[in-house]
Design an enzyme around this catalytic site. Structure first.
Site, PDB file in Angstrom:
ATOM      1  N   ALA A  41      -4.456   7.100  -4.711  1.00 29.47           N
ATOM      2  CA  ALA A  41      -3.177   6.707  -5.000  1.00 29.47           C
ATOM      3  C   ALA A  41      -3.204   5.150  -5.443  1.00 29.47           C
ATOM      4  O   ALA A  41      -2.984   4.422  -4.342  1.00 29.47           O
ATOM      5  CB  ALA A  41      -2.240   7.123  -3.778  1.00 29.47           C
ATOM      6  N   SER A  57       0.989  -1.165  -0.121  1.00 31.54           N
ATOM      7  CA  SER A  57       0.097   0.001   0.016  1.00 31.54           C
ATOM      8  C   SER A  57       0.926   1.409  -0.170  1.00 31.54           C
ATOM      9  O   SER A  57       2.117   0.936  -0.264  1.00 31.54           O
ATOM     10  CB  SER A  57      -1.004  -0.072   1.147  1.00 31.54           C
ATOM     11  OG  SER A  57      -2.007   1.158   0.941  1.00 31.54           O
ATOM     12  N   ASN A  58       0.243   2.184   0.363  1.00 31.57           N
ATOM     13  CA  ASN A  58       1.187   3.563   0.340  1.00 31.57           C
ATOM     14  C   ASN A  58       0.519   4.748   1.302  1.00 31.57           C
ATOM     15  O   ASN A  58      -0.691   4.106   1.996  1.00 31.57           O
ATOM     16  CB  ASN A  58       1.038   4.232  -0.964  1.00 31.57           C
ATOM     17  CG  ASN A  58      -0.236   4.816  -1.463  1.00 31.57           C
ATOM     18  OD1 ASN A  58      -0.890   5.507  -0.973  1.00 31.57           O
ATOM     19  ND2 ASN A  58      -0.919   3.850  -2.523  1.00 31.57           N
ATOM     20  N   PRO A  59       0.977   5.826   1.842  1.00 29.80           N
ATOM     21  CA  PRO A  59       0.619   6.346   2.834  1.00 29.80           C
ATOM     22  C   PRO A  59      -0.519   7.552   2.545  1.00 29.80           C
ATOM     23  O   PRO A  59      -0.694   8.342   3.429  1.00 29.80           O
ATOM     24  CB  PRO A  59       1.787   6.974   3.653  1.00 29.80           C
ATOM     25  CG  PRO A  59       2.893   7.040   2.503  1.00 29.80           C
ATOM     26  CD  PRO A  59       2.661   6.156   1.565  1.00 29.80           C
ATOM     27  N   SER A  60      -1.091   7.179   1.431  1.00 32.54           N
ATOM     28  CA  SER A  60      -2.127   8.402   1.168  1.00 32.54           C
ATOM     29  C   SER A  60      -3.217   8.369   2.435  1.00 32.54           C
ATOM     30  O   SER A  60      -3.730   7.472   2.969  1.00 32.54           O
ATOM     31  CB  SER A  60      -2.935   8.058  -0.103  1.00 32.54           C
ATOM     32  OG  SER A  60      -4.020   8.699  -0.398  1.00 32.54           O
TER      33      SER A  60
END
Ligand code: C5P
Length: 412
Positions: A285, A218-221
Protein backbone atom coordinates in the site's frame (compact mmCIF):
# COMPACT_ATOMS: atom_id res chain seq x y z
CA UNK A 1 -17.06 -21.50 4.25
CA UNK A 2 -14.17 -21.79 1.88
CA UNK A 3 -14.39 -23.85 -1.26
CA UNK A 4 -11.67 -26.16 0.02
CA UNK A 5 -14.16 -28.91 0.75
CA UNK A 6 -13.83 -29.66 -2.94
CA UNK A 7 -10.17 -30.53 -2.43
CA UNK A 8 -9.18 -34.11 -2.75
CA UNK A 9 -7.02 -35.70 -0.11
CA UNK A 10 -5.52 -39.11 -0.05
CA UNK A 11 -7.62 -41.58 1.97
CA UNK A 12 -4.48 -42.42 3.87
CA UNK A 13 -4.10 -38.88 5.26
CA UNK A 14 -4.59 -38.62 8.98
CA UNK A 15 -5.41 -35.73 11.25
CA UNK A 16 -4.97 -35.26 14.98
CA UNK A 17 -7.69 -33.23 16.65
CA UNK A 18 -6.73 -31.80 20.04
CA UNK A 19 -9.74 -30.56 21.96
CA UNK A 20 -9.14 -27.86 24.57
CA UNK A 21 -11.34 -26.67 27.37
CA UNK A 22 -13.97 -24.13 26.51
CA UNK A 23 -17.69 -24.21 25.87
CA UNK A 24 -16.87 -24.61 22.15
CA UNK A 25 -15.50 -28.12 22.87
CA UNK A 26 -19.07 -29.33 22.31
CA UNK A 27 -18.49 -28.70 18.58
CA UNK A 28 -15.71 -31.30 18.50
CA UNK A 29 -17.90 -34.29 17.49
CA UNK A 30 -19.18 -32.31 14.51
CA UNK A 31 -15.60 -31.52 13.43
CA UNK A 32 -14.55 -35.16 13.87
CA UNK A 33 -17.51 -36.40 11.82
CA UNK A 34 -16.81 -33.95 9.01
CA UNK A 35 -13.16 -35.00 8.83
CA UNK A 36 -14.13 -38.68 8.75
CA UNK A 37 -16.63 -37.95 5.97
CA UNK A 38 -13.60 -36.75 3.95
CA UNK A 39 -12.04 -40.20 4.36
CA UNK A 40 -9.40 -38.92 6.73
CA UNK A 41 -7.97 -41.05 9.50
CA UNK A 42 -8.81 -39.20 12.71
CA UNK A 43 -7.14 -39.29 16.11
CA UNK A 44 -8.33 -37.27 19.06
CA UNK A 45 -6.81 -35.98 22.29
CA UNK A 46 -8.90 -34.25 24.94
CA UNK A 47 -7.33 -32.08 27.63
CA UNK A 48 -8.65 -32.44 31.21
CA UNK A 49 -10.35 -29.04 30.76
CA UNK A 50 -12.08 -30.27 27.57
CA UNK A 51 -13.50 -33.24 29.47
CA UNK A 52 -15.26 -30.81 31.78
CA UNK A 53 -17.35 -29.74 28.76
CA UNK A 54 -17.68 -32.91 26.69
CA UNK A 55 -17.55 -36.59 27.54
CA UNK A 56 -14.90 -39.02 26.40
CA UNK A 57 -17.70 -41.24 25.09
CA UNK A 58 -19.12 -38.65 22.69
CA UNK A 59 -15.63 -37.89 21.36
CA UNK A 60 -14.69 -41.55 20.90
CA UNK A 61 -18.04 -42.25 19.19
CA UNK A 62 -17.53 -39.37 16.75
CA UNK A 63 -13.89 -40.33 16.13
CA UNK A 64 -14.71 -44.04 15.97
CA UNK A 65 -11.65 -44.71 18.10
CA UNK A 66 -10.14 -44.16 21.52
CA UNK A 67 -9.56 -40.70 22.96
CA UNK A 68 -6.09 -39.82 24.21
CA UNK A 69 -6.27 -38.33 27.70
CA UNK A 70 -3.67 -37.49 30.32
CA UNK A 71 -4.91 -40.42 32.36
CA UNK A 72 -4.24 -42.88 29.50
CA UNK A 73 -0.87 -41.23 28.89
CA UNK A 74 0.27 -41.76 32.47
CA UNK A 75 -1.07 -45.32 32.53
CA UNK A 76 0.54 -46.21 29.20
CA UNK A 77 3.85 -44.36 29.60
CA UNK A 78 6.07 -47.00 27.92
CA UNK A 79 3.82 -46.83 24.84
CA UNK A 80 4.69 -43.14 24.38
CA UNK A 81 1.18 -42.11 23.38
CA UNK A 82 2.46 -38.60 22.56
CA UNK A 83 4.64 -40.04 19.80
CA UNK A 84 2.04 -42.35 18.29
CA UNK A 85 -0.55 -39.56 18.26
CA UNK A 86 1.97 -37.23 16.59
CA UNK A 87 2.33 -39.52 13.56
CA UNK A 88 -0.24 -37.65 11.49
CA UNK A 89 -0.24 -35.46 8.38
CA UNK A 90 -1.75 -32.45 10.16
CA UNK A 91 -3.00 -31.41 13.58
CA UNK A 92 -5.80 -29.10 14.58
CA UNK A 93 -6.15 -27.65 18.07
CA UNK A 94 -9.76 -26.60 18.50
CA UNK A 95 -11.56 -24.77 21.28
CA UNK A 96 -7.99 -23.74 21.97
CA UNK A 97 -7.63 -21.92 25.27
CA UNK A 98 -5.13 -19.26 26.30
CA UNK A 99 -3.51 -21.94 28.45
CA UNK A 100 -2.93 -24.30 25.50
CA UNK A 101 -1.51 -21.47 23.37
CA UNK A 102 0.84 -20.47 26.18
CA UNK A 103 1.98 -24.05 26.73
CA UNK A 104 2.70 -24.60 23.03
CA UNK A 105 4.40 -21.21 22.57
CA UNK A 106 6.54 -21.98 25.61
CA UNK A 107 7.49 -25.45 24.32
CA UNK A 108 5.96 -27.15 27.35
CA UNK A 109 5.37 -30.90 27.40
CA UNK A 110 3.70 -31.50 30.72
CA UNK A 111 0.52 -33.04 29.35
CA UNK A 112 -0.39 -35.31 26.44
CA UNK A 113 -1.71 -32.48 24.20
CA UNK A 114 1.43 -30.35 24.54
CA UNK A 115 3.90 -33.22 24.39
CA UNK A 116 2.22 -34.48 21.21
CA UNK A 117 2.19 -31.03 19.60
CA UNK A 118 5.96 -30.80 20.06
CA UNK A 119 6.41 -33.93 17.95
CA UNK A 120 3.90 -33.25 15.15
CA UNK A 121 5.76 -32.87 11.85
CA UNK A 122 2.93 -31.69 9.60
CA UNK A 123 1.04 -28.38 9.64
CA UNK A 124 -0.72 -27.29 12.82
CA UNK A 125 -3.97 -25.30 12.75
CA UNK A 126 -5.14 -23.42 15.84
CA UNK A 127 -8.83 -22.65 16.27
CA UNK A 128 -9.03 -20.47 19.38
CA UNK A 129 -12.10 -19.86 21.51
CA UNK A 130 -11.92 -17.52 24.45
CA UNK A 131 -13.25 -14.35 25.94
CA UNK A 132 -12.42 -11.25 23.86
CA UNK A 133 -10.42 -9.55 26.62
CA UNK A 134 -8.25 -12.66 27.01
CA UNK A 135 -7.79 -13.01 23.24
CA UNK A 136 -6.69 -9.40 22.90
CA UNK A 137 -4.29 -9.52 25.85
CA UNK A 138 -0.63 -8.92 24.99
CA UNK A 139 0.27 -12.28 26.53
CA UNK A 140 -2.08 -14.25 24.25
CA UNK A 141 -1.25 -12.15 21.18
CA UNK A 142 2.46 -12.60 21.87
CA UNK A 143 1.99 -16.37 21.98
CA UNK A 144 -0.03 -16.30 18.76
CA UNK A 145 2.71 -14.30 17.01
CA UNK A 146 5.31 -16.77 18.21
CA UNK A 147 3.37 -19.77 16.92
CA UNK A 148 2.66 -18.01 13.63
CA UNK A 149 6.37 -17.33 13.23
CA UNK A 150 6.93 -21.08 13.56
CA UNK A 151 4.51 -21.63 10.69
CA UNK A 152 1.40 -22.55 12.68
CA UNK A 153 -1.87 -21.48 11.02
CA UNK A 154 -4.81 -19.82 12.76
CA UNK A 155 -8.52 -19.83 12.03
CA UNK A 156 -10.59 -17.25 13.89
CA UNK A 157 -11.66 -16.45 16.49
CA UNK A 158 -14.64 -14.80 14.90
CA UNK A 159 -16.90 -11.97 15.87
CA UNK A 160 -20.14 -13.33 17.30
CA UNK A 161 -22.02 -14.39 20.39
CA UNK A 162 -20.06 -16.52 22.80
CA UNK A 163 -20.05 -17.74 26.37
CA UNK A 164 -22.80 -18.96 28.55
CA UNK A 165 -23.12 -16.12 31.02
CA UNK A 166 -24.11 -13.38 28.65
CA UNK A 167 -20.52 -12.29 27.89
CA UNK A 168 -22.21 -11.05 24.73
CA UNK A 169 -20.81 -10.37 21.33
CA UNK A 170 -17.20 -9.78 20.42
CA UNK A 171 -14.12 -11.45 18.98
CA UNK A 172 -13.69 -14.80 20.65
CA UNK A 173 -16.23 -17.12 19.13
CA UNK A 174 -14.76 -20.27 17.65
CA UNK A 175 -14.97 -20.88 13.89
CA UNK A 176 -17.75 -23.21 12.74
CA UNK A 177 -17.05 -26.96 12.24
CA UNK A 178 -17.48 -26.84 8.43
CA UNK A 179 -14.89 -24.07 8.20
CA UNK A 180 -12.49 -25.97 10.45
CA UNK A 181 -12.81 -29.09 8.29
CA UNK A 182 -12.36 -27.03 5.10
CA UNK A 183 -9.18 -25.41 6.44
CA UNK A 184 -7.75 -28.78 7.47
CA UNK A 185 -8.29 -30.05 3.92
CA UNK A 186 -6.56 -26.95 2.59
CA UNK A 187 -3.55 -27.73 4.78
CA UNK A 188 -3.42 -31.30 3.52
CA UNK A 189 -3.62 -30.41 -0.15
CA UNK A 190 -0.38 -31.46 -1.87
CA UNK A 191 1.76 -28.44 -2.67
CA UNK A 192 2.53 -27.89 -6.35
CA UNK A 193 6.14 -27.15 -7.34
CA UNK A 194 5.11 -25.26 -10.47
CA UNK A 195 7.23 -22.19 -9.65
CA UNK A 196 10.53 -24.07 -9.37
CA UNK A 197 13.26 -22.13 -11.16
CA UNK A 198 11.23 -18.90 -11.26
CA UNK A 199 12.05 -15.65 -9.48
CA UNK A 200 9.17 -13.93 -7.75
CA UNK A 201 9.28 -10.43 -6.24
CA UNK A 202 6.55 -9.38 -3.82
CA UNK A 203 6.04 -5.98 -2.20
CA UNK A 204 4.07 -5.79 1.03
CA UNK A 205 2.90 -3.56 3.83
CA UNK A 206 2.61 0.22 4.07
CA UNK A 207 5.21 2.90 3.37
CA UNK A 208 6.12 5.68 5.78
CA UNK A 209 6.63 9.15 4.43
CA UNK A 210 8.48 11.12 7.07
CA UNK A 211 7.66 14.79 7.64
CA UNK A 212 10.45 15.09 10.22
CA UNK A 213 12.50 12.48 12.11
CA UNK A 214 9.54 11.37 14.27
CA UNK A 215 6.38 12.02 12.26
CA UNK A 216 5.18 10.28 9.14
CA UNK A 217 2.20 9.70 6.82
CA UNK A 218 1.26 6.04 6.49
CA UNK A 219 -1.68 3.60 6.36
CA UNK A 220 -2.78 0.53 8.34
CA UNK A 221 -1.65 -2.16 5.86
CA UNK A 222 -0.63 -5.26 7.87
CA UNK A 223 1.47 -6.87 5.13
CA UNK A 224 -0.39 -10.18 5.57
CA UNK A 225 -1.49 -10.43 1.93
CA UNK A 226 2.03 -9.91 0.58
CA UNK A 227 3.58 -12.27 3.12
CA UNK A 228 1.03 -14.93 2.13
CA UNK A 229 2.00 -14.51 -1.56
CA UNK A 230 5.71 -14.75 -0.69
CA UNK A 231 5.20 -17.89 1.42
CA UNK A 232 2.99 -19.58 -1.16
CA UNK A 233 5.51 -18.80 -3.95
CA UNK A 234 8.34 -20.15 -1.77
CA UNK A 235 6.42 -23.36 -1.06
CA UNK A 236 5.82 -23.80 -4.80
CA UNK A 237 9.56 -23.71 -5.44
CA UNK A 238 10.18 -20.07 -6.43
CA UNK A 239 13.20 -18.00 -5.48
CA UNK A 240 11.38 -15.21 -3.61
CA UNK A 241 12.33 -11.66 -2.67
CA UNK A 242 9.90 -9.90 -0.35
CA UNK A 243 10.25 -6.14 -0.05
CA UNK A 244 8.22 -4.96 2.90
CA UNK A 245 7.37 -1.75 4.68
CA UNK A 246 7.14 -1.66 8.48
CA UNK A 247 4.92 -4.53 9.69
CA UNK A 248 4.89 -6.68 12.81
CA UNK A 249 5.31 -9.95 10.88
CA UNK A 250 8.67 -11.69 11.11
CA UNK A 251 10.78 -12.58 8.06
CA UNK A 252 9.37 -15.75 6.46
CA UNK A 253 11.99 -18.53 6.51
CA UNK A 254 13.40 -19.30 3.07
CA UNK A 255 12.43 -15.91 1.62
CA UNK A 256 14.93 -13.12 0.99
CA UNK A 257 13.31 -10.24 2.89
CA UNK A 258 14.24 -6.58 2.41
CA UNK A 259 12.87 -4.10 4.96
CA UNK A 260 12.24 -0.55 3.74
CA UNK A 261 10.29 2.44 5.02
CA UNK A 262 9.55 5.02 2.32
CA UNK A 263 8.07 4.70 -1.17
CA UNK A 264 11.39 5.83 -2.65
CA UNK A 265 13.21 3.04 -0.79
CA UNK A 266 10.51 0.58 -1.88
CA UNK A 267 10.96 1.68 -5.48
CA UNK A 268 14.74 1.18 -5.43
CA UNK A 269 14.48 -2.24 -3.78
CA UNK A 270 11.66 -3.51 -6.03
CA UNK A 271 13.19 -2.20 -9.27
CA UNK A 272 16.54 -3.79 -8.39
CA UNK A 273 14.96 -7.13 -7.48
CA UNK A 274 12.64 -7.07 -10.50
CA UNK A 275 15.54 -6.95 -12.99
CA UNK A 276 15.71 -10.73 -13.31
CA UNK A 277 12.24 -11.54 -11.95
CA UNK A 278 9.62 -13.63 -13.74
CA UNK A 279 6.66 -12.52 -11.63
CA UNK A 280 6.25 -9.26 -9.67
CA UNK A 281 3.31 -8.89 -7.28
CA UNK A 282 2.73 -5.41 -5.88
CA UNK A 283 0.60 -5.80 -2.79
CA UNK A 284 2.27 -2.87 -0.98
CA UNK A 285 0.00 0.00 0.00
CA UNK A 286 2.33 2.67 -1.36
CA UNK A 287 1.72 6.23 -0.14
CA UNK A 288 0.82 8.33 -3.15
CA UNK A 289 2.58 11.41 -1.73
CA UNK A 290 5.56 12.31 0.41
CA UNK A 291 6.60 15.56 2.04
CA UNK A 292 8.16 17.87 -0.53
CA UNK A 293 10.85 18.67 2.01
CA UNK A 294 11.67 16.48 4.98
CA UNK A 295 12.72 18.45 8.07
CA UNK A 296 16.01 17.31 9.58
CA UNK A 297 14.88 18.25 13.11
CA UNK A 298 11.64 17.55 14.92
CA UNK A 299 9.29 20.39 14.05
CA UNK A 300 8.06 22.43 17.01
CA UNK A 301 4.36 23.02 17.50
CA UNK A 302 3.18 26.40 16.17
CA UNK A 303 -0.01 28.30 16.87
CA UNK A 304 -2.72 27.92 14.22
CA UNK A 305 -3.02 25.78 11.11
CA UNK A 306 -0.06 24.19 9.39
CA UNK A 307 0.22 23.43 5.70
CA UNK A 308 2.21 20.42 4.57
CA UNK A 309 3.45 20.50 1.02
CA UNK A 310 3.25 17.05 -0.56
CA UNK A 311 4.78 15.83 -3.77
CA UNK A 312 3.78 12.67 -5.69
CA UNK A 313 5.71 9.46 -5.17
CA UNK A 314 6.84 7.49 -8.21
CA UNK A 315 4.32 4.86 -9.29
CA UNK A 316 6.38 1.69 -9.11
CA UNK A 317 3.90 -0.57 -10.90
CA UNK A 318 3.62 1.98 -13.72
CA UNK A 319 7.40 2.11 -14.01
CA UNK A 320 7.70 -1.68 -14.08
CA UNK A 321 4.89 -1.87 -16.64
CA UNK A 322 6.69 0.56 -18.94
CA UNK A 323 9.66 -1.82 -19.18
CA UNK A 324 7.82 -5.06 -18.66
CA UNK A 325 9.63 -7.52 -20.93
CA UNK A 326 8.43 -11.09 -20.34
CA UNK A 327 7.55 -10.46 -16.69
CA UNK A 328 4.12 -11.10 -15.27
CA UNK A 329 2.99 -8.01 -13.36
CA UNK A 330 0.24 -8.17 -10.75
CA UNK A 331 -1.23 -5.23 -8.86
CA UNK A 332 -3.74 -4.76 -6.06
CA UNK A 333 -6.29 -1.98 -5.91
CA UNK A 334 -8.54 -0.86 -3.13
CA UNK A 335 -11.59 1.02 -4.31
CA UNK A 336 -14.71 2.26 -2.59
CA UNK A 337 -16.79 2.65 -5.76
CA UNK A 338 -16.81 1.77 -9.49
CA UNK A 339 -14.21 -0.83 -8.55
CA UNK A 340 -14.12 -2.97 -11.69
CA UNK A 341 -13.96 -0.04 -14.12
CA UNK A 342 -11.31 1.74 -12.09
CA UNK A 343 -9.23 -1.42 -11.56
CA UNK A 344 -9.44 -2.31 -15.27
CA UNK A 345 -8.36 1.21 -16.22
CA UNK A 346 -5.46 0.96 -13.76
CA UNK A 347 -4.38 -2.42 -15.16
CA UNK A 348 -4.36 -0.95 -18.68
CA UNK A 349 -2.56 2.26 -17.72
CA UNK A 350 0.09 0.48 -15.65
CA UNK A 351 0.42 -2.42 -18.13
CA UNK A 352 -0.34 -4.96 -15.38
CA UNK A 353 -1.49 -8.43 -16.45
CA UNK A 354 -4.26 -8.33 -13.87
CA UNK A 355 -5.29 -6.57 -10.72
CA UNK A 356 -6.90 -7.94 -7.59
CA UNK A 357 -9.55 -5.55 -6.47
CA UNK A 358 -10.76 -5.32 -2.90
CA UNK A 359 -13.20 -3.10 -1.14
CA UNK A 360 -12.14 -1.85 2.31
CA UNK A 361 -15.80 -1.75 3.25
CA UNK A 362 -16.42 -5.49 2.76
CA UNK A 363 -17.02 -7.21 6.09
CA UNK A 364 -14.15 -9.36 7.32
CA UNK A 365 -11.73 -8.23 4.64
CA UNK A 366 -10.54 -4.97 6.14
CA UNK A 367 -6.87 -4.13 6.74
CA UNK A 368 -5.21 -6.63 9.01
CA UNK A 369 -7.68 -9.53 8.67
CA UNK A 370 -6.74 -13.12 7.82
CA UNK A 371 -9.28 -13.38 5.00
CA UNK A 372 -9.81 -11.45 1.83
CA UNK A 373 -12.55 -11.24 -0.74
CA UNK A 374 -11.25 -9.97 -4.04
CA UNK A 375 -12.28 -9.60 -7.66
CA UNK A 376 -9.78 -10.56 -10.34
CA UNK A 377 -9.84 -7.82 -12.99
CA UNK A 378 -8.11 -8.09 -16.37
CA UNK A 379 -7.16 -4.97 -18.35
CA UNK A 380 -10.14 -5.15 -20.73
CA UNK A 381 -12.62 -5.14 -17.84
CA UNK A 382 -13.33 -8.87 -17.81
CA UNK A 383 -13.50 -9.90 -14.18
CA UNK A 384 -14.15 -12.79 -11.82
CA UNK A 385 -15.41 -12.53 -8.24
CA UNK A 386 -13.67 -14.83 -5.82
CA UNK A 387 -15.33 -15.97 -2.57
CA UNK A 388 -14.10 -14.80 0.80
CA UNK A 389 -11.15 -17.08 1.54
CA UNK A 390 -7.94 -16.98 3.57
CA UNK A 391 -5.20 -14.67 2.31
CA UNK A 392 -3.13 -17.80 1.67
CA UNK A 393 -5.88 -19.14 -0.61
CA UNK A 394 -6.01 -15.76 -2.43
CA UNK A 395 -2.23 -16.08 -2.87
CA UNK A 396 -2.64 -19.60 -4.30
CA UNK A 397 -5.22 -18.49 -6.83
CA UNK A 398 -3.24 -15.38 -7.73
CA UNK A 399 -0.14 -17.45 -8.48
CA UNK A 400 -2.22 -19.97 -10.48
CA UNK A 401 -3.35 -17.07 -12.68
CA UNK A 402 0.20 -15.66 -12.92
CA UNK A 403 1.44 -19.07 -14.08
CA UNK A 404 -1.35 -19.19 -16.70
CA UNK A 405 -0.31 -15.76 -17.99
CA UNK A 406 3.37 -16.76 -18.07
CA UNK A 407 2.61 -19.93 -20.04
CA UNK A 408 0.39 -18.07 -22.48
CA UNK A 409 3.25 -15.63 -23.11
CA UNK A 410 6.02 -18.20 -23.35
CA UNK A 411 4.48 -21.58 -24.21
CA UNK A 412 6.48 -24.33 -22.52
O1 C5P B 1 -3.22 3.52 -8.23
P1 C5P B 1 -3.30 2.63 -7.05
O2 C5P B 1 -2.47 3.08 -5.87
O3 C5P B 1 -4.68 2.24 -6.63
O4 C5P B 1 -2.65 1.27 -7.60
C1 C5P B 1 -2.48 0.20 -6.78
C2 C5P B 1 -1.38 -0.70 -7.29
O5 C5P B 1 -0.25 0.07 -7.72
C3 C5P B 1 -0.87 -1.57 -6.18
O6 C5P B 1 -0.44 -2.79 -6.77
C4 C5P B 1 0.31 -0.77 -5.63
O7 C5P B 1 1.26 -1.60 -4.99
C5 C5P B 1 0.85 -0.11 -6.87
N1 C5P B 1 1.44 1.22 -6.62
C6 C5P B 1 2.76 1.43 -6.91
N2 C5P B 1 3.33 2.67 -6.69
C7 C5P B 1 2.59 3.68 -6.20
C8 C5P B 1 1.23 3.47 -5.92
C9 C5P B 1 0.68 2.22 -6.14
O8 C5P B 1 3.44 0.51 -7.35
N3 C5P B 1 3.13 4.86 -6.01
Amino acid sequence: MTDATAATSSPTSSVLVIVGGSMAAVKAPSVLRRLREQDLGVRVIATPAALAFITELSLSTAADGPVGTDQHWFEARPDALHLTHARVDAAVVMSASAELLAGAAGGHANDLALATLLSVRGPVLWVPAMNEAMWRSPAVQGNVERLRAWGHAFLGPEVGAFGTRGEGTGTGRMAEPEDIAARVLELLRPVKRDLAGLRVVVSAGPTREYLDPVRFISNPSSGKMGFAVAEEARDRGADVTLVTGPVTLSDPPGVSTVRIESALELRDAVVAAAQDADIVVMTAAVADYRAATQAGEKQAKVAGDVTIHLTPNPDILLELGAAKGQRVLVGFAMETHAGVERAAAKATRKNADFILLNYPTREGTAFGGDDNQVTLVWPGGRHEDWPRVSKREVARRLLDEAVRVAHARQPV
